[in-house]
Enzyme design. Structure first.
Site, short mmCIF file in Angstrom:
data_model
loop_
_atom_site.label_atom_id
_atom_site.label_comp_id
_atom_site.label_asym_id
_atom_site.label_seq_id
_atom_site.Cartn_x
_atom_site.Cartn_y
_atom_site.Cartn_z
N GLU A 264 27.95 61.81 37.25
CA GLU A 264 28.10 60.84 38.36
C GLU A 264 27.91 61.57 39.67
OE1 GLU A 264 31.78 58.72 38.56
OE2 GLU A 264 31.60 57.84 36.54
N GLU A 318 30.53 46.88 42.39
CA GLU A 318 31.45 46.34 41.39
C GLU A 318 32.65 45.74 42.10
OE1 GLU A 318 31.68 48.95 37.66
OE2 GLU A 318 30.84 50.34 39.14
N LYS A 321 36.66 46.40 41.22
CA LYS A 321 37.29 47.72 41.23
C LYS A 321 38.40 47.75 42.27
CE LYS A 321 35.16 51.51 40.45
NZ LYS A 321 34.30 52.72 40.56
N GLU A 327 35.17 51.73 47.28
CA GLU A 327 35.22 51.77 45.82
C GLU A 327 34.36 50.68 45.18
OE1 GLU A 327 36.63 53.86 43.55
OE2 GLU A 327 36.92 55.15 45.29
#
Length: 513
Positions: A264, A318, A321, A327
């Site tokens: 990542e 997303e 999250k 985030e």
């Protein structure tokens, strides 16, 4: 003739080495912690359209695995931390999982990696001790069906697994993790698997902007180099420093042959008010530079030219999250599959930020000031280009052809483009901390002419060569390669690196939450 032979052989060897570089692999992380994402089959089509060949998912969702069948995309699947207890306790649990979740879809779906646990040292529950037993059971299950040499097993870690990461040569694993770390490393060596780590220079900058500059985090050419006082190695970006801190930590435990894979890394495109670095421009700059760094085999100061595979986080924003605003905003695409910003996944073309189009040739491209850049950033970029950047800025002085319009954006555009053309006409040379953007539209006007790539006159070419020679004669040890091949640093002498008043940036422990 004899005196020229060593030079000819050296050049031939160099060309052979360049020609045989495979390049590191670039993949993307496909997280699904959201309620507005397209169906897996649509995602698979999007990934194929983008010519992405490597994808990481965090579980073994059957719909996702089936969607990637016969696509040619190599898939990294995961065993979540919540399943580690069951996987570690009973071999039968793993055998059943393999029978139901992997074998029916393999090899139509090219599953090449299984990650057993993810950043277990950051888990709120203590599951670290379960990782190695679970990995061994997965290996046993694969061996039973003859896939243990075709599917590689590892586990991912955050930079928090280190107790120290600065300077990179002092990188050391946290001794409290020794009980599971040593047997895991032995397992990886035995099975020729990589040590997987998630690295985020963004957090280094966000958590300590006074010690870690944005330029250093973004691979920007304006960043101030950092010298490791123990080795003399010169670091021009945070990513390399973080990778090498892992390498030196592995070397300290006598596991220096382990390959490092970055599972990542990325940059958020949006953040809270205090997260000023989380912008689409910065995200595009970081990921573009990261891709170039990887596919051109730049390696790191400790391991120059070393291939390293990297997965960019993440395919989509997303929205479910938890945590701060950033985030939820690491994505490359919106849920409707439109790009948040453009990326060239080959690392060899470029992106016109003004049009979003891929630029596959350097001919007919210019670098101008971004309309979204603040005056402070533009002024800093202008000052740098006309100063340390060695750009001839006489044309934007009063009474000269490019003085009017007398605006900061206009003057910065001319200076940015001049630097860009003199330094390879690539994305890195048009960065300026996100203040520069590439375009295919000629910004020339009236008698003010902006040179395009490949159009520099002989005087400028000679002047640039002279600058390189002056740099070579005044710098000991390390210097930027003038060849435009993104080969990182070339060792130009055997002398020690000397740098007065070098600023040493703190590399803290930054973890993707």
């Amino acid at each position: 003739m004899a005196r020229r032979l060593p030079m000819a052989l050296s050049m031939l060897l160099f060309l052979l080495l360049v020609g045989h570089c495979r390049g590191g692999k670039i993949g993307v992380c496909y997280g699904r912690n959201a309620d507005d994402l397209p169906a897996p089959d649509k995602v698979a089509q999007l990934i194929q359209q983008q010519s992405i060949k490597y994808v990481r998912i965090y579980d073994t969702n059957i719909d996702v695995i089936k969607a990637f069948a016969n696509t040619g995309v190599e898939l990294m699947v995961g065993v979540p931390n919540s399943d580690l207890l069951a996987f570690a306790q009973y071999q039968s649990n793993v055998d059943t999982w393999l029978k139901n979740s992997i074998l029916p879809y393999y090899p139509a779906t090219m599953i090449t990696y299984i990650t057993v646990g993810a950043e277990v040292t950051e888990s709120p529950t203590n599951v670290s001790g379960l990782v190695v037993p679970a990995m061994r059971n997965v290996h046993t299950a694969l061996k039973k069906v003859g896939l243990h040499k075709k599917i590689t097993i590892s586990s991912t870690h955050s930079l928090g697994i280190l107790s120290r990461s600065f300077p990179p040569s002092a990188g050391a694993f946290n001794s409290s993790y020794a009980y599971f770390l040593k047997p895991m490393l032995e397992f990886l060596v035995e099975n020729q698997a990589p040590f997987m780590v998630d690295l985020y220079p963004y957090y280094a900058y966000q958590n300590s902007p006074s010690n870690v500059s944005l330029h250093y985090a973004l691979f920007s050419p304006q960043s101030q180099d950092v010298i490791d006082p123990n080795t003399g190695l010169v670091y021009s970006n945070m990513f390399d420093a973080q990778v090498d801190s892992i390498f030196f930590a592995l070397m300290a435990l006598n596991f220096k042959t382990l390959k490092i894979m970055v599972t990542e890394s990325g940059w958020p495109n949006k953040g809270a008010a205090k997260e000023t670095g989380a912008t689409p421009d910065n995200a595009q700059t970081y990921n573009t530079n990261l891709i170039r760094h990887v596919v051109n085999d730049s390696g790191t100061p400790a391991k120059p030219g070393e291939e390293i595979d990297v997965y960019i986080f993440s395919l989509f924003n997303e929205n479910r999250k938890p945590g701060i605003e950033s985030e939820r905003n690491w994505g490359l695409f919106f849920p409707d599959q439109s790009s948040i910003y453009s990326l060239d996944w080959t690392g060899r073309g470029n992106v016109d930020v003004m049009t979003g189009a891929n630029i596959t040739s350097s001919n007919g491209t210019w670098c101008v000031a971004s309309a979204n850049a603040s005056e402070t950033v533009l002024q800093n970029g202008l000052n740098w280009a006309c100063g340390p950047g060695n750009v001839d800025c006489s044309a934007i002085q009063p009474s000269q052809p490019c003085y009017q319009p007398d605006t900061l954006a206009s003057h910065a555009s001319y200076a940015f483009n001049s630097y860009y053309q003199q330094n390879g006409a690539n994305d890195v040379a048009c960065d300026f901390g996100g203040a520069g953007v590439r375009t295919t539209k000629d910004p020339s006007y009236d008698t003010c002419v902006y040179l395009a790539a490949g159009q520099q006159d002989e005087h400028n070419k000679f002047d640039n060569f002279s600058k390189i020679k002056r740099l070579q004669s005044s710098t000991t040890g390390q210097m930027r390669s003038p060849l435009g091949l993104y080969a990182g640093w070339c060792d130009c002498s055997s002398s020690a690196v000397i740098m007065e008043n070098a600023q040493v940036n703190l590399i803290g422990r930054m973890v993707e939450g």
